[in-house]
Design an enzyme around this catalytic site. Sequence first.
Site, mmCIF file in Angstrom:
data_model
loop_
_atom_site.group_PDB
_atom_site.id
_atom_site.type_symbol
_atom_site.label_atom_id
_atom_site.label_comp_id
_atom_site.label_asym_id
_atom_site.label_seq_id
_atom_site.Cartn_x
_atom_site.Cartn_y
_atom_site.Cartn_z
ATOM 1 N N TRP A 119 -7.632 3.174 -10.224
ATOM 2 C CA TRP A 119 -6.846 3.239 -9.087
ATOM 3 C C TRP A 119 -7.568 2.379 -8.153
ATOM 4 O O TRP A 119 -6.924 1.695 -7.379
ATOM 5 C CB TRP A 119 -6.793 4.622 -8.475
ATOM 6 C CG TRP A 119 -5.977 4.688 -7.314
ATOM 7 C CD1 TRP A 119 -6.471 4.746 -6.172
ATOM 8 C CD2 TRP A 119 -4.321 4.561 -7.498
ATOM 9 N NE1 TRP A 119 -5.327 4.899 -5.467
ATOM 10 C CE2 TRP A 119 -4.159 4.390 -5.918
ATOM 11 C CE3 TRP A 119 -3.353 4.335 -8.327
ATOM 12 C CZ2 TRP A 119 -2.800 4.519 -5.280
ATOM 13 C CZ3 TRP A 119 -2.229 4.377 -7.337
ATOM 14 C CH2 TRP A 119 -1.843 4.557 -6.393
ATOM 15 N N TRP A 120 -8.814 2.389 -8.101
ATOM 16 C CA TRP A 120 -9.710 1.577 -7.140
ATOM 17 C C TRP A 120 -9.487 0.232 -7.441
ATOM 18 O O TRP A 120 -9.095 -0.658 -6.642
ATOM 19 C CB TRP A 120 -10.803 2.016 -7.177
ATOM 20 C CG TRP A 120 -11.329 3.244 -6.653
ATOM 21 C CD1 TRP A 120 -10.645 4.084 -5.747
ATOM 22 C CD2 TRP A 120 -12.833 3.779 -6.630
ATOM 23 N NE1 TRP A 120 -11.514 5.053 -5.041
ATOM 24 C CE2 TRP A 120 -12.699 5.024 -5.937
ATOM 25 C CE3 TRP A 120 -13.659 3.446 -7.249
ATOM 26 C CZ2 TRP A 120 -13.653 5.849 -5.830
ATOM 27 C CZ3 TRP A 120 -14.782 4.482 -7.138
ATOM 28 C CH2 TRP A 120 -14.849 5.603 -6.594
ATOM 29 N N TYR A 173 -3.118 16.653 1.130
ATOM 30 C CA TYR A 173 -3.535 15.333 1.391
ATOM 31 C C TYR A 173 -2.402 14.569 1.878
ATOM 32 O O TYR A 173 -1.302 14.304 1.548
ATOM 33 C CB TYR A 173 -3.967 14.788 -0.148
ATOM 34 C CG TYR A 173 -4.645 13.860 -0.160
ATOM 35 C CD1 TYR A 173 -4.989 12.781 1.069
ATOM 36 C CD2 TYR A 173 -5.417 13.244 -1.306
ATOM 37 C CE1 TYR A 173 -5.614 11.544 0.926
ATOM 38 C CE2 TYR A 173 -6.004 12.086 -1.399
ATOM 39 C CZ TYR A 173 -6.258 11.424 -0.124
ATOM 40 O OH TYR A 173 -7.078 10.112 -0.287
ATOM 41 N N TYR A 199 1.082 -1.238 -0.108
ATOM 42 C CA TYR A 199 0.070 -0.142 0.064
ATOM 43 C C TYR A 199 1.039 1.238 0.099
ATOM 44 O O TYR A 199 0.636 1.976 -0.891
ATOM 45 C CB TYR A 199 -0.907 0.002 1.201
ATOM 46 C CG TYR A 199 -1.797 1.178 1.269
ATOM 47 C CD1 TYR A 199 -2.989 1.044 0.595
ATOM 48 C CD2 TYR A 199 -1.605 2.288 1.978
ATOM 49 C CE1 TYR A 199 -3.983 2.174 0.745
ATOM 50 C CE2 TYR A 199 -2.290 3.602 2.172
ATOM 51 C CZ TYR A 199 -3.534 3.299 1.527
ATOM 52 O OH TYR A 199 -4.439 4.366 1.759
ATOM 53 N N HIS A 203 1.306 4.070 -3.146
ATOM 54 C CA HIS A 203 1.217 5.743 -2.907
ATOM 55 C C HIS A 203 2.553 6.172 -3.272
ATOM 56 O O HIS A 203 2.472 7.292 -3.568
ATOM 57 C CB HIS A 203 0.547 5.633 -1.788
ATOM 58 C CG HIS A 203 -0.808 5.486 -1.461
ATOM 59 N ND1 HIS A 203 -1.373 4.272 -1.730
ATOM 60 C CD2 HIS A 203 -1.998 6.326 -1.754
ATOM 61 C CE1 HIS A 203 -2.775 4.236 -1.352
ATOM 62 N NE2 HIS A 203 -3.033 5.628 -1.867
#
EC number: 5.1.3.32
Length: 104
Positions: A76-77, A41, A18, A22
């Site tokens: 992306w999901w 963000y 993960y 990113h």
Amino acid sequence: MVRLGQVMYLHKDAYEEYAKRHAELWPEMKTALKKYGATNYSIFLNKLTGQTFAYLEVPDEATYNEIAETDICKKWWKYMEPLMDTNEDNSPVTTDLQEVFHLD
């Protein structure tokens, strides 16, 4: 500016992947986030629970929420789906948080 906070839920064996994905955020996804107003963000991981805490600022929620309809967001999901709890459309399962304090 609206401040948003939400929790997402990672699979226990997915923490490193993960973070890696990113760190290598697709340029197209980064562009889309900015286009739909996301700034400041950050995502934080609680390794004890597998929960992530995402914080971002947007001019307005309605405009930001439109990103969910874009092809790049859906791609992306799907890419992230194996790493986390997701809904039927591959969007992450999230819990929206209520802001209870802010200090400028």
